[in-house]
Design an enzyme around this catalytic site. Sequence first.
Site, mmCIF file in Angstrom:
data_model
loop_
_atom_site.group_PDB
_atom_site.id
_atom_site.type_symbol
_atom_site.label_atom_id
_atom_site.label_comp_id
_atom_site.label_asym_id
_atom_site.label_seq_id
_atom_site.Cartn_x
_atom_site.Cartn_y
_atom_site.Cartn_z
ATOM 1 C CB ALA A 119 -1.036 0.065 1.229
ATOM 2 C CG HIS A 203 0.050 4.402 4.193
ATOM 3 N ND1 HIS A 203 -0.177 3.932 5.224
ATOM 4 C CD2 HIS A 203 -0.872 3.968 3.345
ATOM 5 C CE1 HIS A 203 -0.866 2.802 5.125
ATOM 6 N NE2 HIS A 203 -1.037 2.693 3.946
HETATM 7 N N1 LIG Z 1 1.700 -5.496 2.697
HETATM 8 C C1 LIG Z 1 0.982 -4.396 2.602
HETATM 9 O O1 LIG Z 1 1.132 -3.553 2.208
HETATM 10 C C2 LIG Z 1 -0.641 -4.910 2.815
HETATM 11 C C3 LIG Z 1 -1.180 -5.996 3.673
HETATM 12 N N2 LIG Z 1 -2.307 -6.365 3.674
HETATM 13 C C4 LIG Z 1 -2.557 -7.746 4.088
HETATM 14 O O2 LIG Z 1 -2.848 -8.716 3.198
HETATM 15 C C5 LIG Z 1 -3.654 -9.471 3.836
HETATM 16 C C6 LIG Z 1 -4.748 -9.805 2.932
HETATM 17 O O3 LIG Z 1 -5.527 -9.020 2.787
HETATM 18 P P1 LIG Z 1 -7.087 -8.712 2.126
HETATM 19 O O4 LIG Z 1 -7.328 -9.632 1.281
HETATM 20 O O5 LIG Z 1 -7.622 -7.612 2.322
HETATM 21 O O6 LIG Z 1 -7.708 -9.615 3.669
HETATM 22 P P2 LIG Z 1 -9.354 -10.447 3.595
HETATM 23 O O7 LIG Z 1 -9.683 -10.499 5.237
HETATM 24 O O8 LIG Z 1 -10.244 -9.684 2.717
HETATM 25 O O9 LIG Z 1 -8.944 -11.611 3.095
HETATM 26 C C7 LIG Z 1 -8.052 -12.592 3.906
HETATM 27 C C8 LIG Z 1 -8.571 -13.955 3.583
HETATM 28 O O10 LIG Z 1 -7.649 -14.959 4.220
HETATM 29 C C9 LIG Z 1 -8.262 -15.982 5.087
HETATM 30 N N3 LIG Z 1 -7.434 -16.266 6.041
HETATM 31 C C10 LIG Z 1 -7.111 -15.484 7.211
HETATM 32 N N4 LIG Z 1 -6.432 -16.110 7.957
HETATM 33 C C11 LIG Z 1 -5.959 -17.400 7.584
HETATM 34 C C12 LIG Z 1 -5.239 -18.529 7.988
HETATM 35 N N5 LIG Z 1 -4.694 -18.533 9.075
HETATM 36 N N6 LIG Z 1 -5.247 -19.508 7.044
HETATM 37 C C13 LIG Z 1 -5.896 -19.506 5.861
HETATM 38 N N7 LIG Z 1 -6.637 -18.562 5.405
HETATM 39 C C14 LIG Z 1 -6.699 -17.396 6.347
HETATM 40 C C15 LIG Z 1 -9.576 -15.455 5.495
HETATM 41 O O11 LIG Z 1 -10.587 -16.214 5.663
HETATM 42 C C16 LIG Z 1 -9.824 -14.536 4.143
HETATM 43 O O12 LIG Z 1 -10.949 -15.060 3.024
HETATM 44 C C17 LIG Z 1 -3.857 -9.267 5.217
HETATM 45 O O13 LIG Z 1 -2.951 -9.829 6.093
HETATM 46 C C18 LIG Z 1 -3.626 -7.665 5.086
HETATM 47 O O14 LIG Z 1 -3.277 -7.228 6.409
HETATM 48 C C19 LIG Z 1 -3.111 -5.349 3.264
HETATM 49 C C20 LIG Z 1 -3.001 -4.231 2.655
HETATM 50 C C21 LIG Z 1 -1.512 -3.910 2.652
HETATM 51 O O1 LIG Z 2 -3.702 -1.124 2.957
HETATM 52 C C1 LIG Z 2 -3.190 -0.185 3.666
HETATM 53 O O2 LIG Z 2 -3.421 1.021 3.295
HETATM 54 C C2 LIG Z 2 -2.052 -0.657 4.455
HETATM 55 C C3 LIG Z 2 -2.559 -1.768 5.223
HETATM 56 O O3 LIG Z 2 -3.639 -2.140 5.679
HETATM 57 C C4 LIG Z 2 -1.360 -2.621 5.845
HETATM 58 O O4 LIG Z 2 -0.360 -2.091 5.729
HETATM 59 O O5 LIG Z 2 -1.734 -3.654 6.451
#
Ligand SMILES: NC(=O)C1=CN([C@@H]2O[C@H](COP(=O)(O)OP(=O)(O)OC[C@H]3O[C@@H](n4cnc5c(N)ncnc54)[C@H](O)[C@@H]3O)[C@@H](O)[C@H]2O)C=CC1
Ligand SMILES: O=C([O-])CC(=O)C(=O)O
EC number: 1.4.1.21
Length: 252
Positions: A119, A203
């Site tokens: 992000a 951010h």
């Molecule tokens: N690196 C970055 O800049 C960012 C990272 N993220 C992270 O990316 C990840 C995914 O985000 P989204 O798709 O928006 O989340 P989401 O909540 O929409 O989808 C996550 C999916 O993973 C599944 N899940 C959760 N824990 C699990 C486990 N232990 N084993 C198997 N499945 C599991 C859930 O049931 C759900 O279907 C999150 O951890 C989020 O915090 C989000 C935004 C920015």
């Molecule tokens: O998506 C964003 O803006 C940032 C976020 O949630 C993360 O870093 O986990």
Amino acid sequence: MITVGLLGCGNIGRVIAAGQENFKITAVYDVVPARVEEFAREFDAKPFSDFTAFLAEPTDIIVEAASVVAATEHAQEVLESGKDIVIMSVGALADKEFRAHLVATARDLKRKIHIPSGAVMGLDNIRIGQISSINKFVLRTTKNPKSLSREATERTQLFSGKAHDCVRQYPKNTNVAESLSIACGRDVDVELWMDPEEDRNMHEIFFEGEFGEAYIRIRNLPSPDNPATSYLAALSILTLLKNLDNPLVIGA
Ligand SMILES: NC(=O)C1=CN([C@@H]2O[C@H](COP(=O)(O)OP(=O)(O)OC[C@H]3O[C@@H](n4cnc5c(N)ncnc54)[C@H](O)[C@@H]3O)[C@@H](O)[C@H]2O)C=CC1
Ligand SMILES: O=C([O-])CC(=O)C(=O)O
């Protein structure tokens, strides 16, 4: 065609699946069985409710887009199975011992751990922090209370301190703090704010050192399916996957 095993059939998983071109998601796993089945039907992938069976399926790379808990539980096993991994829930790497062990395994087995820009922007040249002195690095994140599953009537500071503590307390919202820390080579300072007047996931990065100074402000639109996650994060991982087989590598 690169074959992908997807761990996490949520918001980001769906954006990746909708953008498949030179890669194909062939196997999917999630803790919610109904979600796996629906996703598998929609995107023509093989559903798994057992992680070991999912990993045994022949795929080139595993994409974690689930949670910090999932990345912590499964990343080591993925590398040991001989596969590369993309980690979206970068907060898992805030545990220095865990990260060192993971990197050592990847090195031994000649595997890669990919961390998408997620992000934020600027991770490319922020890596100069690994070779050049930095005297200030602050990430200020501001989100609408809804994105943080909270309520507030005025701008309120939720956290001030180091990245690894922040992502431990807010694992769904501040993975970027850990990505910036890994890029820069130090545990960066973080401020987390909620603001009912802010409708974007903002951010701001303040970066100063031997090179000069930089200020980067990213005002992200939240994902339609998950306001905690910026849409940019999903686009970022999709771009990474589309470039896996591109011989032209751009950025630091
Ligand atoms: N690196 C970055 O800049 C960012 C990272 N993220 C992270 O990316 C990840 C995914 O985000 P989204 O798709 O928006 O989340 P989401 O909540 O929409 O989808 C996550 C999916 O993973 C599944 N899940 C959760 N824990 C699990 C486990 N232990 N084993 C198997 N499945 C599991 C859930 O049931 C759900 O279907 C999150 O951890 C989020 O915090 C989000 C935004 C920015
Ligand atoms: O998506 C964003 O803006 C940032 C976020 O949630 C993360 O870093 O986990």
